[in-house]
Motif scaffolding. Structure first.
Motif, short mmCIF file in Angstrom:
data_model
loop_
_atom_site.label_atom_id
_atom_site.label_comp_id
_atom_site.label_asym_id
_atom_site.label_seq_id
_atom_site.Cartn_x
_atom_site.Cartn_y
_atom_site.Cartn_z
N PHE A 134 0.83 -1.20 0.00
CA PHE A 134 0.00 0.00 0.00
C PHE A 134 0.87 1.26 0.00
O PHE A 134 0.63 2.20 -0.77
N GLU A 135 1.89 1.27 0.86
CA GLU A 135 2.81 2.41 0.90
C GLU A 135 3.47 2.64 -0.46
O GLU A 135 3.57 3.78 -0.93
N LYS A 136 3.94 1.55 -1.06
CA LYS A 136 4.60 1.65 -2.36
C LYS A 136 3.65 2.20 -3.41
O LYS A 136 4.02 3.06 -4.22
N LEU A 137 2.41 1.73 -3.39
CA LEU A 137 1.40 2.19 -4.35
C LEU A 137 1.10 3.68 -4.18
O LEU A 137 1.02 4.43 -5.16
N ILE A 138 0.95 4.10 -2.93
CA ILE A 138 0.66 5.51 -2.65
C ILE A 138 1.82 6.40 -3.13
O ILE A 138 1.60 7.47 -3.70
N THR A 139 3.05 5.92 -2.93
CA THR A 139 4.22 6.69 -3.38
C THR A 139 4.29 6.74 -4.90
O THR A 139 4.49 7.82 -5.48
N GLN A 140 4.11 5.60 -5.55
CA GLN A 140 4.18 5.54 -7.01
C GLN A 140 3.11 6.43 -7.67
O GLN A 140 3.38 7.05 -8.70
N CYS A 141 1.95 6.47 -7.07
CA CYS A 141 0.84 7.24 -7.65
C CYS A 141 0.81 8.69 -7.15
O CYS A 141 -0.07 9.47 -7.55
N GLY A 142 1.75 9.05 -6.27
CA GLY A 142 1.79 10.42 -5.75
C GLY A 142 0.56 10.79 -4.96
O GLY A 142 0.05 11.92 -5.07
N LEU A 143 0.07 9.85 -4.15
CA LEU A 143 -1.20 10.06 -3.44
C LEU A 143 -1.04 10.36 -1.95
O LEU A 143 -2.02 10.31 -1.21
N TRP A 144 0.16 10.72 -1.52
CA TRP A 144 0.32 11.06 -0.10
C TRP A 144 -0.50 12.28 0.31
O TRP A 144 -1.07 12.30 1.42
N PRO A 145 -0.64 13.33 -0.53
CA PRO A 145 -1.51 14.45 -0.13
C PRO A 145 -2.96 14.00 0.06
O PRO A 145 -3.64 14.45 1.00
N GLU A 146 -3.44 13.11 -0.82
CA GLU A 146 -4.80 12.61 -0.70
C GLU A 146 -4.97 11.77 0.57
O GLU A 146 -5.97 11.90 1.28
N LEU A 147 -3.97 10.94 0.86
CA LEU A 147 -4.04 10.12 2.05
C LEU A 147 -4.01 10.98 3.31
O LEU A 147 -4.70 10.70 4.30
N THR A 148 -3.23 12.05 3.28
CA THR A 148 -3.17 12.98 4.41
C THR A 148 -4.54 13.59 4.68
O THR A 148 -4.96 13.74 5.84
N LYS A 149 -5.25 13.94 3.61
CA LYS A 149 -6.58 14.53 3.80
C LYS A 149 -7.56 13.51 4.37
O LYS A 149 -8.41 13.85 5.21
N VAL A 150 -7.44 12.26 3.96
CA VAL A 150 -8.29 11.21 4.52
C VAL A 150 -7.99 11.03 6.01
O VAL A 150 -8.91 10.91 6.84
N LEU A 151 -6.71 11.02 6.36
CA LEU A 151 -6.34 10.91 7.78
C LEU A 151 -6.87 12.10 8.58
O LEU A 151 -7.35 11.94 9.71
N ALA A 152 -6.80 13.29 7.99
CA ALA A 152 -7.31 14.49 8.68
C ALA A 152 -8.82 14.38 8.90
O ALA A 152 -9.35 14.84 9.92
N TRP A 153 -9.50 13.75 7.95
CA TRP A 153 -10.94 13.53 8.09
C TRP A 153 -11.24 12.65 9.30
O TRP A 153 -12.14 12.96 10.10
N TYR A 154 -10.47 11.58 9.48
CA TYR A 154 -10.67 10.72 10.64
C TYR A 154 -10.40 11.47 11.94
O TYR A 154 -11.09 11.29 12.95
N ILE A 155 -9.40 12.34 11.93
CA ILE A 155 -9.10 13.15 13.12
C ILE A 155 -10.29 14.06 13.44
O ILE A 155 -10.68 14.22 14.60
#
Length: 207
Positions: free
Chosen positions: A102-123
């Motif tokens: 999953f980490e590798k996929l997120i890095t390859q697709c440049g999706l860390w900003p999107e994942l950060t927003k999802v994490l912020a939503w849970y917070i």
């Protein structure tokens, strides 16, 4: 209390981008009452559709319920965390992915900003829950849940037993819930029949 709040804030585009990136992974369908756990801290669960309650392992208290897309087990990326499990409430489609992949996929697709927003939503969800429940009077808690139950009934056609619903999401004693609801009925603020909320007028701010 969190179902509607979470739905309004849901980062839909970001969630869809992450889910789309995992489309090559196998899906399985879970039936009602099956569990999704983080006891295997090496896995991330991508929930494609369905309805899942998230409960504390320690006391079975329901933290919140989410419908539709979500990602469960994100804390497993960085920490061995298994304090919460998911309980399926309707047929739910899930993709389970090893966290390294999953980490590798997120890095390859440049999706860390999107994942950060999802994490912020849970917070935001957990902050809202604390705002409603922590250091608040029992009446304030019941009032918040009555407002949510009313919206779920009116706008989402949910069939809810108000006594069970409030107790499931809080640590309030059932006797306390019954006393507050009984007083609201006497004051003609609510009409309840067989545990179902029929009508709700302007609830007083204070008990």
């Amino acid at each position: 209390m969190l179902s509607i709040y979470g739905k309004k804030l849901r980062p839909q585009q970001e969630m869809e981008a992450i889910i789309s990136a995992t489309s090559d992974y196998e899906e399985r369908t879970l039936k009602k009452w099956q569990k999704i756990t983080t006891s295997d801290a090496d896995c991330i669960h991508i929930i494609i559709s369905g309805e899942v309650e998230f409960r504390r392992e320690s006391d079975e208290l329901c933290m919140f319920t989410l419908q539709g897309q979500c990602i469960f087990g994100l804390s497993a990326i960085f920490y061995n965390s298994s304090h919460v499990y998911g309980l399926v409430r309707a047929n739910t489609v899930v993709r389970t992915i090893k966290k390294e992949a999953f980490e590798k996929l997120i890095t390859q697709c440049g999706l860390w900003p999107e994942l950060t927003k999802v994490l912020a939503w849970y917070i935001c969800l957990l902050n809202k829950r604390d705002d409603v429940l922590v250091a608040r009077s029992a009446y304030s808690v019941v009032r918040e849940f009555l407002l949510e139950i009313n919206e779920l009934i009116v706008h989402h056609q949910r069939d809810i037993n108000i006594y069970d619903y409030i107790q499931e999401y809080t640590n309030l004693a059932r006797s306390t819930i019954i006393k507050i609801l009984s007083d609201l009925k006497k004051g003609q603020y609510i009409v309840v029949e067989k545990g179902r909320l029929i009508t709700l007028s302007n609830l007083p701010e204070k008990y």
